[in-house]
Design a protein around this motif. Structure first.
Motif, PDB file in Angstrom:
ATOM      1  N   VAL A 142     -22.153 -28.966 -19.247  1.00  0.00           N
ATOM      2  CA  VAL A 142     -22.467 -30.046 -20.183  1.00  0.00           C
ATOM      3  C   VAL A 142     -22.517 -31.393 -19.476  1.00  0.00           C
ATOM      4  CG1 VAL A 142     -21.586 -31.338 -22.160  1.00  0.00           C
ATOM      5  CG2 VAL A 142     -21.534 -28.859 -22.191  1.00  0.00           C
ATOM      6  N   GLU A 143     -21.540 -31.648 -18.597  1.00  0.00           N
ATOM      7  CA  GLU A 143     -21.498 -32.952 -17.927  1.00  0.00           C
ATOM      8  C   GLU A 143     -22.706 -33.183 -17.034  1.00  0.00           C
ATOM      9  OE1 GLU A 143     -18.565 -30.154 -15.722  1.00  0.00           O
ATOM     10  OE2 GLU A 143     -19.194 -30.599 -17.784  1.00  0.00           O
ATOM     11  N   HIS A 144     -23.237 -32.117 -16.439  1.00  0.00           N
ATOM     12  CA  HIS A 144     -24.427 -32.265 -15.591  1.00  0.00           C
ATOM     13  C   HIS A 144     -25.650 -32.615 -16.436  1.00  0.00           C
ATOM     14  CE1 HIS A 144     -22.128 -29.055 -13.112  1.00  0.00           C
ATOM     15  NE2 HIS A 144     -21.734 -30.261 -12.768  1.00  0.00           N
ATOM     16  N   ILE A 145     -25.822 -31.933 -17.552  1.00  0.00           N
ATOM     17  CA  ILE A 145     -26.955 -32.215 -18.433  1.00  0.00           C
ATOM     18  C   ILE A 145     -26.813 -33.604 -19.048  1.00  0.00           C
ATOM     19  CG2 ILE A 145     -28.120 -31.540 -20.572  1.00  0.00           C
ATOM     20  CD1 ILE A 145     -28.745 -29.699 -18.283  1.00  0.00           C
ATOM     21  N   ALA A 146     -25.607 -33.979 -19.464  1.00  0.00           N
ATOM     22  CA  ALA A 146     -25.391 -35.282 -20.094  1.00  0.00           C
ATOM     23  C   ALA A 146     -25.750 -36.423 -19.152  1.00  0.00           C
ATOM     24  CB  ALA A 146     -23.929 -35.401 -20.542  1.00  0.00           C
ATOM     25  N   GLU A 147     -25.339 -36.307 -17.888  1.00  0.00           N
ATOM     26  CA  GLU A 147     -25.667 -37.373 -16.941  1.00  0.00           C
ATOM     27  C   GLU A 147     -27.156 -37.400 -16.652  1.00  0.00           C
ATOM     28  OE1 GLU A 147     -24.254 -39.172 -12.600  1.00  0.00           O
ATOM     29  OE2 GLU A 147     -23.466 -37.242 -13.293  1.00  0.00           O
ATOM     30  N   ALA A 148     -27.780 -36.231 -16.539  1.00  0.00           N
ATOM     31  CA  ALA A 148     -29.214 -36.179 -16.267  1.00  0.00           C
ATOM     32  C   ALA A 148     -30.014 -36.770 -17.419  1.00  0.00           C
ATOM     33  CB  ALA A 148     -29.644 -34.735 -16.016  1.00  0.00           C
ATOM     34  N   LYS A 184     -25.637 -47.146  -7.812  1.00  0.00           N
ATOM     35  CA  LYS A 184     -25.278 -46.452  -6.579  1.00  0.00           C
ATOM     36  C   LYS A 184     -25.231 -44.948  -6.808  1.00  0.00           C
ATOM     37  CE  LYS A 184     -22.447 -50.153  -4.535  1.00  0.00           C
ATOM     38  NZ  LYS A 184     -21.073 -50.538  -4.139  1.00  0.00           N
ATOM     39  N   ARG A 185     -24.703 -44.549  -7.965  1.00  0.00           N
ATOM     40  CA  ARG A 185     -24.664 -43.127  -8.294  1.00  0.00           C
ATOM     41  C   ARG A 185     -26.078 -42.565  -8.394  1.00  0.00           C
ATOM     42  NH1 ARG A 185     -22.462 -38.089  -8.163  1.00  0.00           N
ATOM     43  NH2 ARG A 185     -22.768 -36.972 -10.126  1.00  0.00           N
ATOM     44  N   ALA A 186     -26.966 -43.293  -9.059  1.00  0.00           N
ATOM     45  CA  ALA A 186     -28.359 -42.856  -9.174  1.00  0.00           C
ATOM     46  C   ALA A 186     -29.020 -42.769  -7.813  1.00  0.00           C
ATOM     47  CB  ALA A 186     -29.135 -43.817 -10.078  1.00  0.00           C
ATOM     48  N   LEU A 187     -28.676 -43.700  -6.922  1.00  0.00           N
ATOM     49  CA  LEU A 187     -29.230 -43.682  -5.569  1.00  0.00           C
ATOM     50  C   LEU A 187     -28.772 -42.436  -4.825  1.00  0.00           C
ATOM     51  CD1 LEU A 187     -30.987 -46.025  -4.419  1.00  0.00           C
ATOM     52  CD2 LEU A 187     -29.017 -46.674  -3.038  1.00  0.00           C
ATOM     53  N   GLU A 188     -27.519 -42.064  -4.993  1.00  0.00           N
ATOM     54  CA  GLU A 188     -26.989 -40.860  -4.346  1.00  0.00           C
ATOM     55  C   GLU A 188     -27.673 -39.606  -4.870  1.00  0.00           C
ATOM     56  OE1 GLU A 188     -22.746 -38.388  -4.073  1.00  0.00           O
ATOM     57  OE2 GLU A 188     -22.748 -40.521  -4.600  1.00  0.00           O
ATOM     58  N   ILE A 189     -27.870 -39.522  -6.177  1.00  0.00           N
ATOM     59  CA  ILE A 189     -28.545 -38.362  -6.770  1.00  0.00           C
ATOM     60  C   ILE A 189     -29.982 -38.287  -6.275  1.00  0.00           C
ATOM     61  CG2 ILE A 189     -29.342 -37.343  -8.930  1.00  0.00           C
ATOM     62  CD1 ILE A 189     -26.882 -38.634 -10.273  1.00  0.00           C
ATOM     63  N   ALA A 190     -30.670 -39.433  -6.238  1.00  0.00           N
ATOM     64  CA  ALA A 190     -32.056 -39.461  -5.773  1.00  0.00           C
ATOM     65  C   ALA A 190     -32.158 -38.978  -4.330  1.00  0.00           C
ATOM     66  CB  ALA A 190     -32.622 -40.876  -5.900  1.00  0.00           C
ATOM     67  N   ALA A 191     -31.231 -39.439  -3.479  1.00  0.00           N
ATOM     68  CA  ALA A 191     -31.251 -39.030  -2.071  1.00  0.00           C
ATOM     69  C   ALA A 191     -30.933 -37.553  -1.920  1.00  0.00           C
ATOM     70  CB  ALA A 191     -30.254 -39.868  -1.273  1.00  0.00           C
ATOM     71  N   ALA A 192     -30.023 -37.047  -2.734  1.00  0.00           N
ATOM     72  CA  ALA A 192     -29.602 -35.650  -2.604  1.00  0.00           C
ATOM     73  C   ALA A 192     -30.700 -34.685  -3.032  1.00  0.00           C
ATOM     74  CB  ALA A 192     -28.345 -35.407  -3.427  1.00  0.00           C
ATOM     75  N   GLY A 193     -31.479 -35.054  -4.040  1.00  0.00           N
ATOM     76  CA  GLY A 193     -32.493 -34.141  -4.555  1.00  0.00           C
ATOM     77  C   GLY A 193     -33.920 -34.538  -4.266  1.00  0.00           C
ATOM     78  N   ARG A 201     -29.586 -30.077 -11.746  1.00  0.00           N
ATOM     79  CA  ARG A 201     -29.353 -29.157 -10.638  1.00  0.00           C
ATOM     80  C   ARG A 201     -28.822 -29.914  -9.408  1.00  0.00           C
ATOM     81  NH1 ARG A 201     -27.647 -24.490 -10.137  1.00  0.00           N
ATOM     82  NH2 ARG A 201     -26.185 -25.756  -8.949  1.00  0.00           N
ATOM     83  N   THR A 202     -29.359 -31.104  -9.163  1.00  0.00           N
ATOM     84  CA  THR A 202     -28.893 -31.908  -8.032  1.00  0.00           C
ATOM     85  C   THR A 202     -27.465 -32.387  -8.258  1.00  0.00           C
ATOM     86  OG1 THR A 202     -31.145 -32.648  -7.540  1.00  0.00           O
ATOM     87  CG2 THR A 202     -29.350 -33.977  -6.675  1.00  0.00           C
ATOM     88  N   ILE A 203     -27.166 -32.827  -9.476  1.00  0.00           N
ATOM     89  CA  ILE A 203     -25.802 -33.272  -9.787  1.00  0.00           C
ATOM     90  C   ILE A 203     -24.815 -32.121  -9.580  1.00  0.00           C
ATOM     91  CG2 ILE A 203     -24.302 -34.118 -11.629  1.00  0.00           C
ATOM     92  CD1 ILE A 203     -26.795 -35.524 -12.803  1.00  0.00           C
ATOM     93  N   ALA A 204     -25.209 -30.937 -10.016  1.00  0.00           N
ATOM     94  CA  ALA A 204     -24.346 -29.767  -9.819  1.00  0.00           C
ATOM     95  C   ALA A 204     -24.183 -29.445  -8.340  1.00  0.00           C
ATOM     96  CB  ALA A 204     -24.920 -28.567 -10.564  1.00  0.00           C
ATOM     97  N   ASP A 205     -25.248 -29.586  -7.557  1.00  0.00           N
ATOM     98  CA  ASP A 205     -25.167 -29.330  -6.116  1.00  0.00           C
ATOM     99  C   ASP A 205     -24.224 -30.304  -5.429  1.00  0.00           C
ATOM    100  OD1 ASP A 205     -26.875 -27.189  -6.282  1.00  0.00           O
ATOM    101  OD2 ASP A 205     -28.668 -28.333  -5.745  1.00  0.00           O
ATOM    102  N   LEU A 206     -24.224 -31.565  -5.892  1.00  0.00           N
ATOM    103  CA  LEU A 206     -23.310 -32.558  -5.318  1.00  0.00           C
ATOM    104  C   LEU A 206     -21.855 -32.185  -5.581  1.00  0.00           C
ATOM    105  CD1 LEU A 206     -25.206 -35.866  -6.175  1.00  0.00           C
ATOM    106  CD2 LEU A 206     -24.588 -35.094  -3.877  1.00  0.00           C
ATOM    107  N   GLU A 207     -21.624 -31.487  -6.682  1.00  0.00           N
ATOM    108  CA  GLU A 207     -20.267 -31.070  -7.015  1.00  0.00           C
ATOM    109  C   GLU A 207     -19.953 -29.658  -6.530  1.00  0.00           C
ATOM    110  OE1 GLU A 207     -19.693 -31.492 -11.182  1.00  0.00           O
ATOM    111  OE2 GLU A 207     -20.023 -33.674 -11.176  1.00  0.00           O
ATOM    112  N   GLY A 208     -20.958 -28.961  -5.993  1.00  0.00           N
ATOM    113  CA  GLY A 208     -20.734 -27.604  -5.528  1.00  0.00           C
ATOM    114  C   GLY A 208     -20.689 -26.581  -6.644  1.00  0.00           C
ATOM    115  N   ALA A 209     -21.277 -26.896  -7.803  1.00  0.00           N
ATOM    116  CA  ALA A 209     -21.258 -25.985  -8.952  1.00  0.00           C
ATOM    117  C   ALA A 209     -22.492 -25.096  -8.933  1.00  0.00           C
ATOM    118  CB  ALA A 209     -21.211 -26.779 -10.253  1.00  0.00           C
ATOM    119  N   SER A 210     -22.328 -23.857  -9.330  1.00  0.00           N
ATOM    120  CA  SER A 210     -23.449 -22.911  -9.331  1.00  0.00           C
ATOM    121  C   SER A 210     -24.221 -22.944 -10.647  1.00  0.00           C
ATOM    122  CB  SER A 210     -22.938 -21.493  -9.068  1.00  0.00           C
ATOM    123  OG  SER A 210     -21.967 -21.120 -10.045  1.00  0.00           O
TER     124      SER A 210
END
Length: 514
Positions: A497-503, A208-217, A484-493
């Motif tokens: 590390v956590e964004h790269i690790a998940e990607a 579900k998380r992957a689906l959300e990231i895919a839809a967001a980006g 970049r999409t994961i960061a956008d979902l969190e509102g980070a500019s």
């Protein structure tokens, strides 16, 4: 006597205006149509002859010659019927000369009635670009044509009505529609899956998380799991969490479906994102486009601004999958045939699903896998490395446990997930508004440098991931886009590390899958 009218033919996504020239002269009875007509245009002679007589006019008794200019453009379709019939009536002096700045389009029935034709929206857009004053269409196509601003659209029922309008004995009001109301109406494209709410999917939090990231980006996604794990159900949830189409996007989708002849009866604007799910036996031409004469759009084009879902991915013909590599990368496809080339847009989200092995139970805790290592290797080799490199996220969809199957607590709904997706998409839209691309999946190399600034510790982690997983240049870019999409979902500019690790987590499975 000589007469001329104006019509158009559809060529790919565009339309070419056609100068219909008619000459009625004395001589032996004959009716010829020249100017590179295809079979359906040539056959229109009998339809037009009967329609003229049954509409209360007479067909000229002598020699009638109709030329469709320019003569070097192939004429396909049945939309020229009305313009040819009116030109004949003017040439035989049964109605007064027509206004040359009006465009006429429609298929004639034997009784003189006008039938709907495909590609009306493409013709209307071409007519506006060429400064044409008015566009006359069958009543069934009027609302579709009226989507175009700056063009007077008139709806007629039959040849008699069209002739009266042309001669000035009939006055009609232009057709007007409420475009905003059409966009809100959510007219569905009857060519895919019903939307499933994410709350109906039990467990599968990572998927579900992957689906959300895919839809967001706007990222491509591959789901790997045993039969019955919920891969197809997850894919059917994706349209429900994607943002609404803008009017420009809806107009483009409608134009495509109109050209393909797939616009549903009574639907003027396709306001929902397409969800195309072709069977794995689909042919090369069915997937990318083709057919007789001018190539028509294929499934990858019909999924434009939507989702192309390929279930049982390894069962697709390898040649069919390989032809998708360039369209997925570029967002368009050029089809060239003898004497004609057309380009169709295909900015799609690819979602694919596959089993981990031929029997489907590799790694399953409840069923023993019966496949040999050679069979598993051959199964995975059906998908080439370059094709898999176009996939942004790969996620395992394991079999649900007994507790997950019977739990009563529903998961997060599509409405809640969609709110976050909309917010992330707005950030991307603002960031890329001048580029013409509006999702992170379409970021170019210079834009990756500009928009994906890494914190020092994130850069170190990414370097380790490149060395460990042997990421290619394309794979490296995709990790950055996902982060970049994961960061956008969190509102980070900045990318942390956590964004790269998940990607990296979604890319590390790629090497194991090939």
């Amino acid at each position: 006597m000589f007469a001329r009218t104006l019509s158009a033919v559809v060529v790919g996504m565009d339309a070419e205006t056609v100068d219909v020239q008619c000459d009625s002269a004395s001589g032996l009875p004959a009716f010829q149509v020249v100017g590179l007509p295809e079979k359906e245009v040539t056959e229109s002679r009998e339809r037009i002859r009967s329609a003229i007589r049954n509409a209360g006019f007479r067909f000229p008794p002598g020699r009638v010659t109709t030329n469709l200019a320019p003569a070097d453009v192939r004429k396909e379709g049945v939309g020229l019927d009305l313009a040819i019939a009116l030109a004949i009536l003017v040439a035989s002096q049964q109605i007064v000369p027509l206004k040359r700045d009006w465009l006429w389009l429609g298929e004639l029935g034997l009784n003189g009635e006008l039938r709907a034709v495909r590609g009306v929206l493409a013709v209307a857009l071409a007519a506006r670009e060429r400064g044409i004053d008015a566009f006359v269409v069958p009543a069934e196509n009027a609302r579709e044509a009226a989507l175009v601003d700056g063009l007077d659209v008139y709806a007629v029922e039959d040849l008699s009505c069209a002739a009266a309008l042309a001669s000035g004995t009939l006055s009609l009001e232009p057709v007007h529609i409420d475009r905003d109301a059409l966009l809100r109406s959510k007219a569905k494209i009857g060519c895919g899956s019903e939307h499933t709410d994410l709350a109906s999917v039990r467990g599968q939090l990572q998927a579900k998380r992957a689906l959300e990231i895919a839809a967001a980006g706007g990222h491509n996604l591959l789901l790997i799991g045993p039969p019955g794990a919920g891969k197809s159900m997850l894919a059917s949830c994706l349209p429900g969490i994607l943002p609404d189409l803008s009017f420009a996007e809806a107009l483009e989708v409608t134009r495509l479906y109109s050209v393909a002849g797939l616009l549903e009866h009574g639907v003027a604007l396709q306001s929902e994102r397409p969800f195309r799910s072709p069977h794995h036996t689909i042919s090369y031409a069915g997937m990318v486009g083709g057919g007789h004469g001018i190539p028509g759009p294929g499934e990858v084009t019909l999924a434009h601004h939507g989702v192309l879902f390929l279930d049982e991915l390894p069962e697709f013909d390898r040649r069919v999958l390989e032809t998708l590599r360039q369209p997925l990368e570029e967002g368009s496809i050029l089809l060239s045939r003898s004497g004609v080339s057309v380009r169709y847009p295909c900015s799609v989200m690819l979602v694919a699903a596959m089993n981990p092995c031929p029997c489907g139970f590799l790694g399953d805790s409840h069923h023993e896998c019966t496949c040999t290592p050679h069979q598993i290797r051959r199964y995975h080799q059906k998908i080439s490395g370059p094709f898999l490199d176009r996939v942004d996220l790969v996620v395992q969809v394991p079999r649900l446990s007994r507790a997950e199957l019977v739990e009563a607590c529903p998961g997060e709904s599509s409405v809640d997930v969609r709110a976050r997706v909309d917010s992330a998409r707005r950030v991307q839209w603002k960031r890329m508004m001048d580029s013409g691309r509006h999702t992170n999946a379409r970021l170019t190399s210079p834009e990756l440098v500009a928009y994906c600034s890494l914190r020092p510790e994130a850069k170190t982690l990414l370097e380790r991931a490149i060395e460990r997983y042997g990421l290619s240049g394309r794979g490296y870019g995709r990790v950055l886009r996902i982060a970049r999409t994961i960061a956008d979902l969190e509102g980070a500019s900045h990318l942390a590390v956590e964004h790269i690790a998940e990607a990296v987590q979604y890319r590390s499975i790629v090497g194991e899958t090939v």
